[in-house]
Design an enzyme around this catalytic site. Sequence first.
Site, PDB file in Angstrom:
ATOM      1  N   LYS A  52       1.149  -1.071  -0.020  1.00  9.98           N
ATOM      2  CA  LYS A  52       0.002   0.374   0.235  1.00  9.98           C
ATOM      3  C   LYS A  52       0.525   1.483   0.209  1.00  9.98           C
ATOM      4  O   LYS A  52       1.922   1.070   0.127  1.00  9.98           O
ATOM      5  CB  LYS A  52      -0.931   0.238   0.940  1.00  9.98           C
ATOM      6  CG  LYS A  52      -2.249  -0.939   0.659  1.00  9.98           C
ATOM      7  CD  LYS A  52      -3.161  -0.747   2.179  1.00  9.98           C
ATOM      8  CE  LYS A  52      -4.598  -2.352   1.227  1.00  9.98           C
ATOM      9  NZ  LYS A  52      -5.345  -2.265   2.175  1.00  9.98           N
ATOM     10  N   ARG A  91      -3.683 -10.371   5.137  1.00  8.79           N
ATOM     11  CA  ARG A  91      -4.106 -10.071   3.242  1.00  8.79           C
ATOM     12  C   ARG A  91      -2.733 -10.013   2.621  1.00  8.79           C
ATOM     13  O   ARG A  91      -2.276  -8.321   2.709  1.00  8.79           O
ATOM     14  CB  ARG A  91      -5.661  -9.110   3.478  1.00  8.79           C
ATOM     15  CG  ARG A  91      -6.021  -9.029   1.869  1.00  8.79           C
ATOM     16  CD  ARG A  91      -7.617  -8.237   1.998  1.00  8.79           C
ATOM     17  NE  ARG A  91      -7.323  -8.489   0.123  1.00  8.79           N
ATOM     18  CZ  ARG A  91      -7.133  -7.005  -0.631  1.00  8.79           C
ATOM     19  NH1 ARG A  91      -5.772  -6.705   0.017  1.00  8.79           N
ATOM     20  NH2 ARG A  91      -7.366  -7.749  -1.581  1.00  8.79           N
TER      21      ARG A  91
HETATM   22  C1  8Y7 Z   1      -8.256  -4.117   1.711  1.00 12.25           C
HETATM   23  C2  8Y7 Z   1      -9.584  -5.583   1.465  1.00 12.25           C
HETATM   24  C3  8Y7 Z   1      -8.258  -4.035  -0.473  1.00 12.25           C
HETATM   25  C4  8Y7 Z   1      -8.037  -4.245   2.914  1.00 12.25           C
HETATM   26  C5  8Y7 Z   1      -9.296  -6.359   3.432  1.00 12.25           C
HETATM   27  C6  8Y7 Z   1      -4.916  -2.948  -1.954  1.00 12.25           C
HETATM   28  C7  8Y7 Z   1     -10.541  -5.446  -0.833  1.00 12.25           C
HETATM   29  C8  8Y7 Z   1      -6.959  -2.766  -1.872  1.00 12.25           C
HETATM   30  N1  8Y7 Z   1      -7.589  -3.487   0.935  1.00 12.25           N
HETATM   31  N2  8Y7 Z   1      -9.888  -5.891   1.878  1.00 12.25           N
HETATM   32  N3  8Y7 Z   1      -9.260  -5.257  -0.261  1.00 12.25           N
HETATM   33  N4  8Y7 Z   1      -8.228  -5.164   3.932  1.00 12.25           N
HETATM   34  N5  8Y7 Z   1     -10.052  -6.602   4.134  1.00 12.25           N
HETATM   35  O1  8Y7 Z   1      -4.106  -2.183  -2.357  1.00 12.25           O
HETATM   36  O2  8Y7 Z   1      -6.292  -4.323   3.272  1.00 12.25           O
HETATM   37  O3  8Y7 Z   1      -5.267  -4.526  -1.799  1.00 12.25           O
HETATM   38  S1  8Y7 Z   1      -7.610  -3.299  -2.148  1.00 12.25           S
END
Ligand code: 8Y7
Length: 273
Positions: free
Chosen positions: A221, A255
Amino acid sequence: MILNCGKYKLDLSTPRVMGILNVTPDSFSDGGDYTQVDVAVTHALSLVETGVDVIDVGGESTRPNATPVGLQEELDRVIPVIESLTAKIDVPISIDTYKPAVMRAAIAAGASLVNDVKALQEEGAVAAVANSQAAVCLMHMQGTPETMQDAPHYQDVVSEVADFLKARADHCQQAGIARNRMLLDPGFGFGKTREHNITLLQQLDQLTALDLPVLVGLSRKSVLGKVTGSDVGARLHASVSAAVISAMKGAKLLRVHDVAATVEALKVVSAIQ
Ligand code: 8Y7
């Protein structure tokens, strides 16, 4: 600490890894065709080999300024992948969506976790999960993906995020989703400045002290880019560091894009916890 997701019981006594599987079309494909599905499934199988605990399938980018995807297009992208993965792998599949129709179709196709950046606030989303055995990740976001980075503002980011997540968890519980099916997520980068993200990570223990397991998504990020000066393709070390810090502060699910490196790093965290 066990998360009930469909037929799976995910043991969260040590930190686990959610691998990201984006199913967004390339210039040769509209999604859903053989090549697209095959590439995604092949990648997912390699994540399983590497030791991933959950695979998060997403068909619509929720990055800042991303353009929304229509319902049918999102279904066409993710459902064939989930169907194929359900037949081939034995780890829980997560569906990254805020649309109740996608949640229902994905669960019917075999998904056992709903990862919702809108914390089930769309009409019908709570019912879609309540009427299933799937788990849910409730994430905090200020604003919408189109505008969230314009001018994020908080009096106290940690307590506002915590209060929101507690309220959503209580609401979902009243609607019939047992607490052993819930994860909470501060939503790094979703309507947050660099300072907000850093404060949330510094004080993550205030969230992990709540009664529900916390998921953290910091992988690649922009806050990590701002701290290190590295662009998105060169944030591996920063991302692994962030995952380790999060796990040390009590996060139970990370994640990530870089599964192998994170799995290895978290073994060291597990060994000392
Ligand atoms: C997150 C996410 C994304 C996060 C959860 C990226 C779909 C943006 N970020 N879901 N999703 N937490 N739960 O850079 O921080 O991956 S998308």
